[in-house]
Design a protein around this motif. Sequence first.
Motif, PDB file in Angstrom:
ATOM      1  N   UNK A   1       0.235   8.843 -21.468  1.00  0.00           N
ATOM      2  CA  UNK A   1       1.397   7.957 -21.459  1.00  0.00           C
ATOM      3  C   UNK A   1       1.991   7.832 -20.061  1.00  0.00           C
ATOM      4  N   UNK A   2       2.101   8.954 -19.345  1.00  0.00           N
ATOM      5  CA  UNK A   2       2.639   8.912 -17.977  1.00  0.00           C
ATOM      6  C   UNK A   2       1.763   8.048 -17.082  1.00  0.00           C
ATOM      7  N   UNK A   3       0.446   8.212 -17.196  1.00  0.00           N
ATOM      8  CA  UNK A   3      -0.467   7.446 -16.345  1.00  0.00           C
ATOM      9  C   UNK A   3      -0.421   5.955 -16.673  1.00  0.00           C
ATOM     10  N   UNK A   4      -0.413   5.609 -17.947  1.00  0.00           N
ATOM     11  CA  UNK A   4      -0.345   4.185 -18.323  1.00  0.00           C
ATOM     12  C   UNK A   4       0.979   3.563 -17.885  1.00  0.00           C
TER      13      UNK A   4
ATOM     14  N   UNK B   1       0.805  -1.221   0.000  1.00  0.00           N
ATOM     15  CA  UNK B   1       0.000   0.000   0.000  1.00  0.00           C
ATOM     16  C   UNK B   1       0.831   1.261   0.000  1.00  0.00           C
ATOM     17  N   UNK B   2       1.836   1.329   0.877  1.00  0.00           N
ATOM     18  CA  UNK B   2       2.680   2.528   0.935  1.00  0.00           C
ATOM     19  C   UNK B   2       3.451   2.704  -0.368  1.00  0.00           C
ATOM     20  N   UNK B   3       3.971   1.610  -0.908  1.00  0.00           N
ATOM     21  CA  UNK B   3       4.704   1.699  -2.165  1.00  0.00           C
ATOM     22  C   UNK B   3       3.808   2.184  -3.304  1.00  0.00           C
ATOM     23  N   UNK B   4       2.545   1.767  -3.293  1.00  0.00           N
ATOM     24  CA  UNK B   4       1.629   2.204  -4.344  1.00  0.00           C
ATOM     25  C   UNK B   4       1.408   3.714  -4.278  1.00  0.00           C
ATOM     26  N   UNK B   5       1.255   4.257  -3.079  1.00  0.00           N
ATOM     27  CA  UNK B   5       1.085   5.703  -2.944  1.00  0.00           C
ATOM     28  C   UNK B   5       2.349   6.448  -3.359  1.00  0.00           C
ATOM     29  N   UNK B   6       3.513   5.905  -3.025  1.00  0.00           N
ATOM     30  CA  UNK B   6       4.774   6.551  -3.430  1.00  0.00           C
ATOM     31  C   UNK B   6       4.869   6.623  -4.950  1.00  0.00           C
ATOM     32  N   UNK B   7       4.505   5.532  -5.628  1.00  0.00           N
ATOM     33  CA  UNK B   7       4.562   5.517  -7.089  1.00  0.00           C
ATOM     34  C   UNK B   7       3.523   6.476  -7.691  1.00  0.00           C
ATOM     35  N   UNK B   8       2.390   6.629  -7.027  1.00  0.00           N
ATOM     36  CA  UNK B   8       1.418   7.636  -7.479  1.00  0.00           C
ATOM     37  C   UNK B   8       2.001   9.036  -7.352  1.00  0.00           C
ATOM     38  N   UNK B   9       2.680   9.290  -6.244  1.00  0.00           N
ATOM     39  CA  UNK B   9       3.326  10.594  -6.067  1.00  0.00           C
ATOM     40  C   UNK B   9       4.322  10.864  -7.193  1.00  0.00           C
ATOM     41  N   UNK B  10       5.095   9.855  -7.563  1.00  0.00           N
ATOM     42  CA  UNK B  10       6.073  10.015  -8.645  1.00  0.00           C
ATOM     43  C   UNK B  10       5.366  10.354  -9.951  1.00  0.00           C
TER      44      UNK B  10
ATOM     45  N   UNK C   1      -4.862  11.183 -11.993  1.00  0.00           N
ATOM     46  CA  UNK C   1      -4.170   9.945 -11.639  1.00  0.00           C
ATOM     47  C   UNK C   1      -5.154   9.012 -10.952  1.00  0.00           C
ATOM     48  N   UNK C   2      -5.048   7.747 -11.244  1.00  0.00           N
ATOM     49  CA  UNK C   2      -5.993   6.764 -10.721  1.00  0.00           C
ATOM     50  C   UNK C   2      -5.959   6.719  -9.193  1.00  0.00           C
TER      51      UNK C   2
END
Length: 353
Positions: free
Chosen positions: A209-212, A173-182, A346-347
């Motif tokens: 493209x960034x989102x995919x 979960x935390x990693x997913x939020x970090x990648x969303x931040x990026x 962003x999703x």
Amino acid sequence: MLWPLIKGSASRWAQSHKCARLVRRASSSAQAGRTAAGGSGSDPGQGADESVTGMFHHILGQNPELKDIVETLEKYIPFIAILLVKLFFDHSAGIVTFICLLTTFTHANSVVKQQVAQQGRKNKLALLAVLVNLVACIGFIYYMFQDEKLYNCAIFLPPSKIESFYDLFWFVGVNDFILKFVSVIFKVGLLLLPNTAVPYQKRGKYFLFIERTSQIHRELAPIHIWLLFLLNGYERIPGKVLGVIMVAVYMVAKGKLLLKSARCWKQAIHKILQSKSYGKNPNPDEIKASGGSCPICYEDYRLPTLLHCKHIFCEECLATWFDREKTCPLCRAQVTEDPEWRDGSTSHFVQLF
């Protein structure tokens, strides 16, 4: 405890209902007397309303199964409350962290979408504030939980340890939020670039493209964490066999999702490479007939474009509009395909598996 209260309320409701009937009868008699005497009067009312507890008692009386459920919940509510309090206390740091991450992401995502819609009038200070905030949040999370090596998850390396189901969801979960931040950081950087570097007609395609790319990265990131969780902890052969079976099922289910994401990513690349025009250049008579101003920005036309439905807009306004919609702003005739993710959003979906 709860049922005697309901029962007592029901008795009071029955008594009040009986009194209400007597009041209505007396009122009717008085009204008839006044009418016979030639007088006039107003309706004193329709009696007392049914109380909430009385209605609840009636519903329970008609549904024995519901009554059993209420009585069972009455017994279990204190114990469920105790477990929830203990759960929150034991994992308070993780729960608070998730709430903060969700709040930060929601705000940053909203700001980016708003600034994309502003076109050339975007607020660069707001974008810079979001950029600094996201970078600071990533650094703070990695620093506070450096012993757990959270940064390894983003580059497909194992974290420090996965001993429980809570550890699994914590790392994923935390990693997913970090990648969303990026992902949001890259979108903010794209917004801050001048129009000469990235034409506004193609910004929506770059956002897509960034989102995919972010989505396929976020789908790949949890795989090694789940494999470690499913395979570790078994010493005997039956447990190891079960772990292998679970890994096989997980990879089959995950493989289908990855293939779908890969196709979407390929389409995003194809859209960047292709050059598509929404219409053609109108002649002076068509511009004059339309009123001379764009129906979207209400200003004089800048690079006017005539759609196939004969409506004229600024080319920049159309590019921004079709990053969010797929129909003409006036007549709703379909002009382009689904504009998903081209508005800079962003999703919100949390990739936990």
